[in-house]
Structure formats: C-alpha cells, structure tokens
Design a protein around this motif. Structure first.
Motif, PDB file in Angstrom:
ATOM      1  N   ILE A 135       0.860  -1.184   0.000  1.00  0.00           N
ATOM      2  CA  ILE A 135       0.000   0.000   0.000  1.00  0.00           C
ATOM      3  C   ILE A 135       0.897   1.234   0.000  1.00  0.00           C
ATOM      4  CG2 ILE A 135      -1.788   1.269   1.242  1.00  0.00           C
ATOM      5  CD1 ILE A 135      -2.642  -1.379   2.514  1.00  0.00           C
ATOM      6  N   VAL A 136       0.677   2.113  -0.972  1.00  0.00           N
ATOM      7  CA  VAL A 136       1.514   3.298  -1.129  1.00  0.00           C
ATOM      8  C   VAL A 136       0.621   4.531  -1.284  1.00  0.00           C
ATOM      9  CG1 VAL A 136       3.355   1.963  -2.232  1.00  0.00           C
ATOM     10  CG2 VAL A 136       1.617   3.075  -3.652  1.00  0.00           C
ATOM     11  N   PRO A 137       1.187   5.731  -1.144  1.00  0.00           N
ATOM     12  CA  PRO A 137       0.405   6.939  -1.442  1.00  0.00           C
ATOM     13  C   PRO A 137      -0.047   6.936  -2.906  1.00  0.00           C
ATOM     14  CG  PRO A 137       2.396   7.494  -0.213  1.00  0.00           C
ATOM     15  CD  PRO A 137       2.519   6.056  -0.593  1.00  0.00           C
ATOM     16  N   GLY A 138      -1.212   7.484  -3.161  1.00  0.00           N
ATOM     17  CA  GLY A 138      -1.735   7.499  -4.521  1.00  0.00           C
ATOM     18  C   GLY A 138      -0.807   8.161  -5.517  1.00  0.00           C
ATOM     19  N   GLN A 139      -0.058   9.174  -5.077  1.00  0.00           N
ATOM     20  CA  GLN A 139       0.847   9.882  -5.976  1.00  0.00           C
ATOM     21  C   GLN A 139       2.080   9.061  -6.317  1.00  0.00           C
ATOM     22  OE1 GLN A 139       0.622  13.217  -3.118  1.00  0.00           O
ATOM     23  NE2 GLN A 139       0.551  14.556  -4.912  1.00  0.00           N
TER      24      GLN A 139
END
Length: 517
Positions: A135-139
């Motif tokens: 899971i990562v930041p959307g950007q």
C-alpha cells in the motif's frame, strides 16, 4: 496481519517491521528502534490525523517498536504504517488479511497522505521478501507499479485504509484503489538537460566522430581546446544520440532517483540515459554521495548515463581523484561512522578543459599570459591515474567563420540510429555476461570478444611499442577499436579500426595536451 515498512538507507534499503503494544498508563506514544527526528514527530501527526479522520485515538500508553532496532530509521515514510498498526492493535480495523503487508506514506494532520521517496526500492524489497500486499500513497502509485507487480494499491487518505484491507480480504472492490495506468509502464521521457542537435553544430567532424564512438561503447572522453571551440555544446549534444535504457537499466536508474527524492510526481520508469552536469563548486558529498543522511551523489544520478564536468581543472584535485574508483568499478562505496552504503555508479565520464588558466594557449591571434608552471599546475589537477581512465582524448579548435556557409550537418537522430544498432550488437554479444558495453570488457575477455586480423594485430603491437603506454591504455585502445568495428557492423577488428583508436588515445601520452592544440 504483519505490517512492514521500509527505510532507504542504501540502494537496496532495509525492511522494517512495525510492532505496537497498547497498555494501561498515562496516554502517550513512545517510539523505539533508533528513530530520527522525523520519525519521532510522527507521534503528533498520528494523533491529529486519526482524530481528524474520524477514528478514535486509543486510550492508554502506546509503544511502537521499529525492528530491527540496530538500523537507523529516517524520514516520514513510516507514518502510515504506524497508524495502521495502531488501528489494528486497538481493534478499530478488525477485517485484516492474514499475510504480511508493506505500507508506506507520510501523514498530514488532516489525514491526507503525502508521497514519499524510495518507493521503487521498497517494492523491489517487498517482492524479494514475498510480501503479498503493498500500500503506497496514490501519488506514488505509477512509480510503484513500474516493476509490473499486480498487488500494489494506492490511497489518498487514511480513512480509505479500512476499506482497502476489507476489499483485499474479500477480493472485491479493489478497482477503486487502482489507477487507470496502474499496470501499464508509465515511462518518464524527460531529459535532465535540454537536448542539442548535432545538425546545429557546424564543422568539427573529428569531434563528432569521436563522441559517436564514445557513445557507442560508453567510453570516457576528454575534450580540450581554447574557449569557444564547441566543447560544451558538443558534450551536451551527446545526450541526444544515446540509446534508450533497457528495462533492467531503467529500473536501476529510477530506483536511484526515487531514493534521492528526484523522481517527478506521477512518473514511472526513466527510460532515457540521465545527463548530469554538476558545477565545479560541488562538494564531495554532492558529487560522490553521503551527507548526514546518506544520499546518492551525482556519480550515482548519472548511472547508465553521462557525467559531464565542464571546466574540469576548476574542480578541486581531491574531488577529481575521488572519481577514479567509481569510473573503474561502476559503483561507489560510501563509508561513514557506524554505517556503509553502496550505490551503483556505472557512468560515462565526459570532461572538458581549456588548455591553460587564461584559455588563450594555442589560440590564433591571442596571447597566453600563463607561465609554464601555471599551465603544469592547471593540468596536474587531473592526475595521471584519472587521465589513464580516459579512452578518448579530443582536441577542439574554434570553427572557422566561413564554415557557416557550408551545407547541412548530419542530424542527431541519424547518428543515434547507428549507435543503437551498435549497442544492440553489444547486448547480444555479451548476453549472459555481467557487462553489456565495450568499455566494461574485462581484460581477461579481450581475446574472446575483440578478435583482430593479422594486419590489425601487427599495427596494434607496433603502435603500443612506439607510444610506450600503460597496460590500461593498451586495453583501452582495443576496447575503442571494438566500438569502431561495431559502428561499421564488423565482426573482426581491422587495421583501420586500430589506427583510429590509436589516434583518439595518443593525446597526452607522450606530450602535453597544449602541444597538439
């Protein structure tokens, strides 16, 4: 659910497990495991982000452990992993997968998630450790998906985390956390420097030919001559004739830029060779890498590309000599008290220099005011050891005024096509080897890959005997001749290839550079 994060304290980085214990006591948050200031500040960001996102902050004493404890944890990328571990441990998030999950992201007080650096290295480490969900930041989503993994999802706020974990457990609704381009290669085609086309440079056929050979085999080169001759513009035009990176090279380059925090937002793989041009006032940490928090330097940012040093003798002597090992080994070892880091640094070194401090030595209708001692001191900064690693030395004279009435020059695109074909020959020839370009052929492999006909061998032996050069220079001539042969698509090195390679190497071996200007 086991929650893992990542610290990019080197090219490979380290996986960090986030553990949380909530016990009775005075409400507060303690973080252990060698956190730096940014990690310790996550305590305040955590409380505000949870409260502003509608979550109940657990009552009691919260102990957060970042393991292994012996590795320094730096940066704010642990925020989201810490928040997730707290929510799971307190029971706020009850539906969780049974597998190990990597979580990256910096929290804002509003609960929004900011992008972080080193995401591509983290995803590579997760794949190596068989972590099932990332899971990562959307950007950072496009960057994270550049490796082609299918189990990577992005969120923009912490309030989306429970929904994502629930969707992953039930296998439905995951499309809401995917970008339309998530599983496509989102290539970054921006060059570091503006491209200059060779057709805009009049004359200088010898210089253009030498740079074409250098680009074909990724050879180091030195351009020397009076100011205004075209050294800088020709060197910058080199970026326009370099072939695109293959997938392995593109991943390595992108990982370095991601770790350095220099990857553009929303970017995927960098597919074009980087071109770096540091100023002569650069520090050793800026050029080689290091600093309080160890970061890659210019030599690593130029990995699989070009490191161009304009006005080379203006750099400090120690700085220039520190380039010898990276230029030879293709990597840089950064040793600091209590830690050691290794970054790739397989770059092509292009140097440009005036003949003397005033620049007028050898220039027609100009007077040089430098003494012989000053000229010697000026060139002494390069040193014999670094100079010996330069395969191609190119004298550059200012172009005559009447050359501008001449016909059209060859375009960079045409030159690049020849180089691409030569590079493709090298990649096929060296398939299965730890190197892919002629400049990196080990001495023990020369006979296998650099065969000569009888006349070429005779000419080569006679040339090296007359030049009285080092063994590295002898090897350099053979490698350069191999690149020349590749440009004409020849399997065997012939006499003309050797003669041209010797011509590009001879400057500076038995005489001073300015004697040939």
């Amino acid at each position: 659910m086991t929650i893992t994060s990542f610290t990019s304290n080197s090219f490979d980085g380290k996986l960090v497990r986030v553990e949380v214990d909530i016990r009775r006591g005075i409400p507060g948050v303690d973080i252990i495991g060698l956190p730096d200031g940014a990690v310790l500040e996550s305590r305040d960001r955590l409380r505000a982000a949870l409260r502003n996102s509608g979550f109940e902050v657990p009552k009691g004493r919260i102990l957060i452990n970042l393991a292994p404890a012996g590795i320094r944890k730096e940066g704010a990328s642990f925020d989201l992993a810490i928040a997730a571990a707290v929510l799971v441990q307190s029971g706020v998030i009850s539906t969780v997968p049974s597998c190990e999950v990597m979580i990256l992201g910096e929290l804002m007080l509003s609960g929004e998630i900011r992008p972080v650096t080193g995401v591509l290295s983290a995803v590579a480490a997760a794949a190596k450790a068989d972590i099932s969900l990332v899971i990562v930041p959307g950007q950072n989503l496009a960057e994270a998906c550049s490796l082609g993994r299918k189990d990577i999802y992005g969120i923009k706020t912490i309030s989306e985390l429970p929904s994502l974990l629930t969707a992953f457990v039930h296998g439905a609704g995951l499309k809401d956390f995917e970008n339309e381009e998530t599983h496509q290669e989102n290539e970054t085609e921006d060059r570091i420097k503006p491209q200059v086309d060779f057709c805009d440079i009049k004359g200088l056929p010898f210089v253009k030919r030498a740079l074409e050979i250098a680009a074909a085999g990724r050879h180091n080169a030195l351009l020397f001559g009076p100011p205004g001759g075209g050294k800088t513009i020709c060197s910058r035009a080199l970026s326009g004739i370099l072939p695109s990176l293959d997938r392995k090279e593109a991943i390595e380059v992108t990982r370095i830029y991601s770790a350095a925090g220099m990857l553009p937002e929303g970017a995927g793989l960098i597919t074009l060779p980087p071109f770096r041009e540091p100023h002569h006032s650069a520090s050793e940490e800026g050029l080689i890498g290091g600093g309080r928090t160890v970061k890659p330097g210019e030599v690593s940012l130029a990995h699989k590309g070009v490191l161009f040093l304009d006005e080379t003798p203006e750099f400090s002597k120690n700085l220039l000599q520190s380039l010898r090992e990276p230029a030879e080994e293709g990597r840089v070892d950064i040793a600091r008290a209590g830690r050691s880091c290794i970054y790739p640094a397989d770059f092509q070194l292009i140097l440009a220099a005036n003949p003397c401090p005033c620049g007028n030595l050898g220039k027609k209708e100009a007077v040089c005011v430098c003494s012989r001692k000053e000229v010697l001191s000026y060139w002494k900064k390069l040193g014999g050891a670094l100079l010996d690693r330069i395969d191609i030395r190119i004298p550059v004279q200012p172009t005559a005024v009447d050359i501008y009435s001449a016909g059209d020059e060859e375009k960079s695109s045409s030159i690049r096509n020849r180089i691409c074909r030569a590079v493709e020959l090298q990649r096929k020839r060296y398939n299965g080897e730890p190197f892919s370009r002629n400049a990196r052929i080990p001495q023990g492999k020369l006979k296998q890959y650099c065969g000569m006909n009888d006349q070429a061998e005779k000419t080569y032996l006679e040339a090296v005997r007359k030049m009285n050069i080092s063994s590295r220079a002898c090897v350099s001539i053979i490698k350069t001749a191999r690149s020349i042969a590749d440009l004409r698509f020849g399997e065997i090195i012939n006499e003309d290839d050797i003669l041209e390679a010797v011509q590009h190497r001879r400057y500076g071996e038995q005489d001073f550079f300015w004697s040939k200007i």
